[in-house]
Design a protein around this motif. Structure first.
Motif, PDB file in Angstrom:
ATOM      1  N   SER A   1       0.825  -1.205   0.078  1.00 18.02           N
ATOM      2  CA  SER A   1       0.027   0.097  -0.102  1.00 18.02           C
ATOM      3  C   SER A   1       0.885   1.192   0.029  1.00 18.02           C
ATOM      4  O   SER A   1       1.930   1.347   0.544  1.00 18.02           O
ATOM      5  CB  SER A   1      -0.979   0.039   1.434  1.00 18.02           C
ATOM      6  OG  SER A   1      -0.058   0.220   2.269  1.00 18.02           O
ATOM      7  N   PHE A   2       0.364   2.281  -0.734  1.00 16.43           N
ATOM      8  CA  PHE A   2       1.363   3.304  -0.867  1.00 16.43           C
ATOM      9  C   PHE A   2       0.183   4.531  -1.163  1.00 16.43           C
ATOM     10  O   PHE A   2      -0.478   4.709  -1.868  1.00 16.43           O
ATOM     11  CB  PHE A   2       2.158   3.374  -2.266  1.00 16.43           C
ATOM     12  CG  PHE A   2       3.040   4.676  -2.534  1.00 16.43           C
ATOM     13  CD1 PHE A   2       4.285   4.449  -1.998  1.00 16.43           C
ATOM     14  CD2 PHE A   2       2.586   5.792  -3.179  1.00 16.43           C
ATOM     15  CE1 PHE A   2       5.223   5.543  -2.069  1.00 16.43           C
ATOM     16  CE2 PHE A   2       3.488   6.699  -3.216  1.00 16.43           C
ATOM     17  CZ  PHE A   2       4.561   6.863  -2.431  1.00 16.43           C
ATOM     18  N   ASP A   3       0.317   5.325   0.125  1.00 13.00           N
ATOM     19  CA  ASP A   3      -0.730   6.538   0.321  1.00 13.00           C
ATOM     20  C   ASP A   3       0.057   7.837   0.467  1.00 13.00           C
ATOM     21  O   ASP A   3       1.034   7.937   1.098  1.00 13.00           O
ATOM     22  CB  ASP A   3      -1.644   6.315   1.443  1.00 13.00           C
ATOM     23  CG  ASP A   3      -2.534   4.821   1.460  1.00 13.00           C
ATOM     24  OD1 ASP A   3      -3.000   4.596   0.476  1.00 13.00           O
ATOM     25  OD2 ASP A   3      -2.171   4.349   2.450  1.00 13.00           O
ATOM     26  N   VAL A   4      -0.554   8.787  -0.309  1.00 14.94           N
ATOM     27  CA  VAL A   4       0.037  10.201  -0.153  1.00 14.94           C
ATOM     28  C   VAL A   4      -1.359  11.134   0.356  1.00 14.94           C
ATOM     29  O   VAL A   4      -2.325  10.912  -0.126  1.00 14.94           O
ATOM     30  CB  VAL A   4       0.520  10.523  -1.780  1.00 14.94           C
ATOM     31  CG1 VAL A   4       1.028  12.129  -1.560  1.00 14.94           C
ATOM     32  CG2 VAL A   4       1.561   9.721  -2.139  1.00 14.94           C
ATOM     33  N   PHE A   5      -0.833  11.838   1.149  1.00 20.36           N
ATOM     34  CA  PHE A   5      -1.689  13.038   1.885  1.00 20.36           C
ATOM     35  C   PHE A   5      -1.047  14.301   1.681  1.00 20.36           C
ATOM     36  O   PHE A   5       0.009  14.558   2.316  1.00 20.36           O
ATOM     37  CB  PHE A   5      -2.039  12.448   3.389  1.00 20.36           C
ATOM     38  CG  PHE A   5      -2.358  11.015   3.626  1.00 20.36           C
ATOM     39  CD1 PHE A   5      -3.661  10.698   3.470  1.00 20.36           C
ATOM     40  CD2 PHE A   5      -1.507  10.254   4.003  1.00 20.36           C
ATOM     41  CE1 PHE A   5      -4.109   9.381   3.774  1.00 20.36           C
ATOM     42  CE2 PHE A   5      -1.769   9.021   4.056  1.00 20.36           C
ATOM     43  CZ  PHE A   5      -3.124   8.615   4.019  1.00 20.36           C
ATOM     44  N   GLU A   6      -1.937  15.165   1.383  1.00 27.21           N
ATOM     45  CA  GLU A   6      -1.274  16.603   1.060  1.00 27.21           C
ATOM     46  C   GLU A   6      -2.400  17.633   1.577  1.00 27.21           C
ATOM     47  O   GLU A   6      -3.573  17.450   1.019  1.00 27.21           O
ATOM     48  CB  GLU A   6      -0.653  16.741  -0.144  1.00 27.21           C
ATOM     49  CG  GLU A   6      -0.327  18.033  -0.283  1.00 27.21           C
ATOM     50  CD  GLU A   6       0.163  18.361  -1.851  1.00 27.21           C
ATOM     51  OE1 GLU A   6       0.931  19.277  -1.992  1.00 27.21           O
ATOM     52  OE2 GLU A   6      -0.101  17.473  -2.785  1.00 27.21           O
ATOM     53  N   ASN A   7      -2.069  18.513   2.241  1.00 24.74           N
ATOM     54  CA  ASN A   7      -2.879  19.806   2.441  1.00 24.74           C
ATOM     55  C   ASN A   7      -1.929  21.100   2.427  1.00 24.74           C
ATOM     56  O   ASN A   7      -0.773  20.828   2.118  1.00 24.74           O
ATOM     57  CB  ASN A   7      -3.619  19.633   3.945  1.00 24.74           C
ATOM     58  CG  ASN A   7      -2.685  19.239   5.016  1.00 24.74           C
ATOM     59  OD1 ASN A   7      -1.552  20.027   5.090  1.00 24.74           O
ATOM     60  ND2 ASN A   7      -2.936  18.632   5.988  1.00 24.74           N
ATOM     61  N   GLU A   8      -2.245  22.296   2.949  1.00 29.98           N
ATOM     62  CA  GLU A   8      -1.776  23.286   3.040  1.00 29.98           C
ATOM     63  C   GLU A   8      -0.436  23.482   3.846  1.00 29.98           C
ATOM     64  O   GLU A   8       0.466  24.081   3.312  1.00 29.98           O
ATOM     65  CB  GLU A   8      -2.451  24.291   3.198  1.00 29.98           C
ATOM     66  CG  GLU A   8      -3.570  24.791   2.056  1.00 29.98           C
ATOM     67  CD  GLU A   8      -4.810  25.891   2.488  1.00 29.98           C
ATOM     68  OE1 GLU A   8      -4.419  26.549   3.504  1.00 29.98           O
ATOM     69  OE2 GLU A   8      -5.664  26.156   1.722  1.00 29.98           O
TER      70      GLU A   8
END
Length: 370
Positions: free
Chosen positions: A352-359
């Motif tokens: 599993s490979f997850d990317v999370f991005e916010n400001e």
């Protein structure tokens, strides 16, 4: 961790299947024949001669009709030619069967002995059940040529199916071989992309450090030498011990610390006990490089958090960095895309490979089997 599955070549069974089939067919008169005292070799020879047309049909179908017609995309002509071949050989068999039957009839010895049978007693005749006037008619045996015709069609179907199966197996083997070579080439290409890119960025770091602290720059060169040794030699194999990869990560981070001020908060969480297992090399290098390249700002406070954890059969890697507004439209580099491609090639659907991005933050979480 096993990355390569073993594949077997089933085409070597084809000669064995063919030899076993014909050996059983020619041995059937000996195995299933009824011989009271000794083997009737004359009868066996006649049966074997009846198999010769079948053998001819087999060889013509295998070495002429199949390669010249069926596998040359001339299927209609193949079925017509096969039908004519079977009909002609059936006629030849019918002629031979009639001649051999007449020969056996002529060679059969005539009975010349006569025996005097006593007349039955009147009492026996009175108690004897009445004869069956209609007579008894049993099922007629299937003619020999009909058996031959059925067997010829079955033989051709068996041989054609066997050839198609073996060719399909060969194509699958070739396809697997090409896929394996393609995967290895892609992995080599992606790995070669990582190494020069990382090397270029690290040299830029050292170049900036030379004007600030010469002694620290010398130490950085030694650390870079150790990193390059890992890139050039330890990563040549398909797998490498997890311990060496962690040493590489720690050395890389220590090298990066020399460049940045206290405004950059670098936090590393790695367990003291490392599993004695192996993983593909350089899986985390691109992610580290991406975080240090795009997660650091010289104008505001920045952070990079790296953590590793282990279970019995899994490795969890997480890297989180501050997310600053990008001055240009430059993407996050080749790190994310290259890592995804390598993981797809190496682990298929088992990771599993997850990317999370916010400001404020950019985080990547990777979980893979070990």
């Amino acid at each position: 961790m096993k990355l390569i599955k073993k594949h077997y070549n089933y085409t070597s069974f084809e000669p064995f299947i063919i030899i076993a089939f014909w050996a059983l067919l020619f041995a059937s008169p000996l195995l299933f024949g009824r011989f009271e005292e000794q083997i009737d070799w004359d009868h066996i020879t006649i049966v074997w001669l009846k198999y010769v047309p079948l053998l001819a049909v087999f060889f013509i179908n295998r070495f002429v009709l199949l390669p010249k017609l069926f596998f040359a995309e001339k299927r209609g002509i193949y079925f017509i030619a096969t039908g004519l071949l079977i009909v002609l050989t059936t006629l030849a068999f019918y002629t031979f069967d009639n001649n051999s039957g007449q020969l056996q009839q002529n060679n059969r010895p005539e009975r010349v002995e006569r025996f005097d049978v006593p007349e039955p007693s009147p009492r026996f005749l009175e108690n004897r059940p009445p004869p069956n006037r209609q007579g008894f008619k049993g099922p007629k045996p299937i003619p020999g040529y009909a058996n031959f015709l059925i067997l010829a069609f079955l033989l051709v179907g068996f041989d054609t199916g066997l050839q198609i199966s073996m060719r399909w197996a060969n194509l699958e083997q070739e396809k697997f071989k090409l896929q394996k070579e393609n995967v290895e080439n892609q992995l080599a290409f992606l790995k070669n992309q990582v190494s020069p890119h990382f090397f270029m960025n690290t040299l830029n770091n050292i170049h900036a450090l030379v004007d600030i602290d010469t002694e620290e720059a010398k130490k950085a060169i030694i650390k870079l030498s150790n990193l390059m040794r890992h890139l050039l030699y330890d990563s040549e194999g398909k797998i490498t011990p997890i311990k060496k990869e962690i040493e590489f990560i720690e050395s890389y981070i220590e090298l990066m610390r020399l460049r940045f001020s206290n405004k950059v908060k670098i936090k590393v969480e790695i367990p003291s006990t490392i599993p004695d297992k192996s993983i593909p090399p350089l899986l985390f290098t691109s992610l580290l490089e991406n975080a240090f390249k795009h997660g650091i700002s010289y104008k505001s406070e920045s952070f990079i958090h790296v953590s590793l954890s282990f279970t019995e059969n899994n490795l969890s890697f997480e890297i989180e960095n501050s997310n600053h507004p990008k001055v240009t439209e430059e993407a996050s580099g080749i790190g994310i895309e290259n890592t995804k491609k390598r993981l797809d090639l190496l682990f298929k659907d088992s990771y599993s490979f997850d990317v999370f991005e916010n400001e404020q933050t950019f985080k990547v979480h990777l979980n893979l089997p070990i």
